[in-house]
Design a protein around this motif. Structure first.
Motif, PDB file in Angstrom:
ATOM      1  N   THR A 134      12.380  -2.579   8.594  1.00  0.00           N
ATOM      2  CA  THR A 134      13.336  -2.255   7.976  1.00  0.00           C
ATOM      3  C   THR A 134      12.882  -1.152   6.691  1.00  0.00           C
ATOM      4  N   VAL A 135      13.717  -0.236   6.597  1.00  0.00           N
ATOM      5  CA  VAL A 135      13.343   0.891   5.493  1.00  0.00           C
ATOM      6  C   VAL A 135      14.412   0.808   4.611  1.00  0.00           C
ATOM      7  N   ALA A 136      13.962   1.031   3.172  1.00  0.00           N
ATOM      8  CA  ALA A 136      14.782   0.730   1.941  1.00  0.00           C
ATOM      9  C   ALA A 136      14.360   2.226   1.135  1.00  0.00           C
ATOM     10  N   PRO A 137      15.093   2.938   0.602  1.00  0.00           N
ATOM     11  CA  PRO A 137      16.401   2.806   0.697  1.00  0.00           C
ATOM     12  C   PRO A 137      16.907   3.575   2.144  1.00  0.00           C
ATOM     13  N   SER A 152       0.911  -1.100  -0.109  1.00  0.00           N
ATOM     14  CA  SER A 152      -0.026   0.012   0.118  1.00  0.00           C
ATOM     15  C   SER A 152       0.813   1.321  -0.030  1.00  0.00           C
ATOM     16  N   LEU A 153       0.355   2.323  -0.286  1.00  0.00           N
ATOM     17  CA  LEU A 153       1.050   3.746  -0.479  1.00  0.00           C
ATOM     18  C   LEU A 153       0.395   4.572   0.645  1.00  0.00           C
ATOM     19  N   THR A 154       1.176   5.224   1.288  1.00  0.00           N
ATOM     20  CA  THR A 154       1.227   6.232   2.564  1.00  0.00           C
ATOM     21  C   THR A 154       2.056   7.421   1.971  1.00  0.00           C
ATOM     22  N   THR A 197       8.663 -13.444  12.547  1.00  0.00           N
ATOM     23  CA  THR A 197       8.568 -15.022  12.669  1.00  0.00           C
ATOM     24  C   THR A 197       7.439 -15.355  13.558  1.00  0.00           C
ATOM     25  N   LEU A 198       6.683 -16.518  13.254  1.00  0.00           N
ATOM     26  CA  LEU A 198       5.749 -16.967  13.848  1.00  0.00           C
ATOM     27  C   LEU A 198       6.212 -18.089  14.748  1.00  0.00           C
ATOM     28  N   SER A 199       5.229 -18.613  15.570  1.00  0.00           N
ATOM     29  CA  SER A 199       5.453 -19.537  16.566  1.00  0.00           C
ATOM     30  C   SER A 199       5.700 -20.752  16.069  1.00  0.00           C
ATOM     31  N   ASP A 200       5.498 -21.161  14.950  1.00  0.00           N
ATOM     32  CA  ASP A 200       5.851 -22.459  14.238  1.00  0.00           C
ATOM     33  C   ASP A 200       7.104 -22.558  13.381  1.00  0.00           C
ATOM     34  N   GLY A 201       7.748 -21.361  13.403  1.00  0.00           N
ATOM     35  CA  GLY A 201       8.963 -21.124  12.690  1.00  0.00           C
ATOM     36  C   GLY A 201       8.875 -20.601  11.398  1.00  0.00           C
ATOM     37  N   GLN A 202       7.338 -20.328  10.949  1.00  0.00           N
ATOM     38  CA  GLN A 202       7.466 -19.507   9.512  1.00  0.00           C
ATOM     39  C   GLN A 202       7.706 -18.270   9.702  1.00  0.00           C
ATOM     40  N   VAL A 203       8.161 -17.526   8.466  1.00  0.00           N
ATOM     41  CA  VAL A 203       8.748 -16.203   8.437  1.00  0.00           C
ATOM     42  C   VAL A 203       7.983 -15.750   7.327  1.00  0.00           C
ATOM     43  N   ASP A 204       7.376 -14.394   7.760  1.00  0.00           N
ATOM     44  CA  ASP A 204       6.512 -13.835   6.426  1.00  0.00           C
ATOM     45  C   ASP A 204       6.959 -12.290   6.569  1.00  0.00           C
ATOM     46  N   GLU A 205       6.388 -11.445   5.533  1.00  0.00           N
ATOM     47  CA  GLU A 205       6.877 -10.042   5.672  1.00  0.00           C
ATOM     48  C   GLU A 205       5.712  -9.421   4.731  1.00  0.00           C
ATOM     49  N   ARG A 206       5.679  -8.041   5.212  1.00  0.00           N
ATOM     50  CA  ARG A 206       4.549  -7.264   4.391  1.00  0.00           C
ATOM     51  C   ARG A 206       5.363  -5.847   4.445  1.00  0.00           C
ATOM     52  N   SER A 207       5.161  -5.212   3.263  1.00  0.00           N
ATOM     53  CA  SER A 207       5.679  -3.631   3.097  1.00  0.00           C
ATOM     54  C   SER A 207       4.470  -2.709   2.773  1.00  0.00           C
ATOM     55  N   VAL A 208       4.871  -1.624   3.101  1.00  0.00           N
ATOM     56  CA  VAL A 208       4.295  -0.516   2.684  1.00  0.00           C
ATOM     57  C   VAL A 208       5.052   0.427   1.968  1.00  0.00           C
ATOM     58  N   THR A 209       4.613   1.315   1.056  1.00  0.00           N
ATOM     59  CA  THR A 209       5.455   2.380   0.251  1.00  0.00           C
ATOM     60  C   THR A 209       4.792   3.683   0.835  1.00  0.00           C
ATOM     61  N   MET A 210       5.964   4.466   1.318  1.00  0.00           N
ATOM     62  CA  MET A 210       5.804   5.694   2.068  1.00  0.00           C
ATOM     63  C   MET A 210       6.445   6.898   1.130  1.00  0.00           C
ATOM     64  N   GLY A 253      17.158  10.383   5.567  1.00  0.00           N
ATOM     65  CA  GLY A 253      16.026   9.532   5.165  1.00  0.00           C
ATOM     66  C   GLY A 253      15.081   9.221   6.177  1.00  0.00           C
ATOM     67  N   LEU A 254      14.181   8.167   5.702  1.00  0.00           N
ATOM     68  CA  LEU A 254      12.973   7.832   6.676  1.00  0.00           C
ATOM     69  C   LEU A 254      13.557   6.935   7.609  1.00  0.00           C
ATOM     70  N   ALA A 255      13.229   6.876   8.939  1.00  0.00           N
ATOM     71  CA  ALA A 255      13.877   6.216   9.837  1.00  0.00           C
ATOM     72  C   ALA A 255      13.110   5.484  10.974  1.00  0.00           C
ATOM     73  N   ILE A 256      13.453   4.322  11.546  1.00  0.00           N
ATOM     74  CA  ILE A 256      12.509   3.695  12.447  1.00  0.00           C
ATOM     75  C   ILE A 256      12.898   4.114  13.919  1.00  0.00           C
ATOM     76  N   GLU A 257      12.147   4.728  14.547  1.00  0.00           N
ATOM     77  CA  GLU A 257      12.308   5.568  15.973  1.00  0.00           C
ATOM     78  C   GLU A 257      12.006   4.445  16.992  1.00  0.00           C
ATOM     79  N   ALA A 258      11.053   3.520  16.819  1.00  0.00           N
ATOM     80  CA  ALA A 258      10.752   2.167  17.712  1.00  0.00           C
ATOM     81  C   ALA A 258       9.936   1.238  17.135  1.00  0.00           C
ATOM     82  N   SER A 259       9.715   0.376  17.689  1.00  0.00           N
ATOM     83  CA  SER A 259       9.058  -0.945  17.341  1.00  0.00           C
ATOM     84  C   SER A 259       8.440  -1.613  18.500  1.00  0.00           C
ATOM     85  N   ALA A 260       7.493  -2.318  18.265  1.00  0.00           N
ATOM     86  CA  ALA A 260       6.917  -3.243  19.258  1.00  0.00           C
ATOM     87  C   ALA A 260       6.112  -4.540  18.289  1.00  0.00           C
TER      88      ALA A 260
END
Length: 92
Positions: free
Chosen positions: A33-36, A2-4, A74-87, A41-48
């Motif tokens: 994470t942020v790219a680029p 998505s775009l924000t 990372t999920l409780s069964d060991g799977q790894v997934d990711e989602r991204s947003v465009t800013m 540039g855009l920075a992550i100040e905190a996460s939870a």
């Protein structure tokens, strides 16, 4: 993905509700994470994260630039997934 739109002076929270994708699992780790990555540039100040939701507070960014904010979990069964947003950073 998505775009924000974000003002360069704004500090905003972005969250992902993972509950629809978990199929009985829960989050055990979350990394944002942020790219680029660039000076001023855009920075992550905190996460939870909680069992079904992850969040990040982002700040900064250069006017006219577009960034990809990605949450890798990372999920409780060991799977790894990711989602991204465009800013896109604009004066608002």
């Amino acid at each position: 993905m998505s775009l924000t739109v974000k003002d360069p002076q704004a500090r905003v929270d972005h969250a992902i509700d993972w509950s629809a994708y978990l199929a009985g699992q829960s989050l055990v780790a979350s990394l944002w994470t942020v790219a680029p990555q660039e000076e001023g540039g855009l920075a992550i100040e905190a996460s939870a994260f909680e069992a079904q939701r992850s969040s990040a507070r982002v700040n900064g960014g250069i006017v006219g630039r577009v960034y990809r904010l990605t949450n890798r979990v990372t999920l409780s069964d060991g799977q790894v997934d990711e989602r991204s947003v465009t800013m896109r950073v604009e004066e608002r």
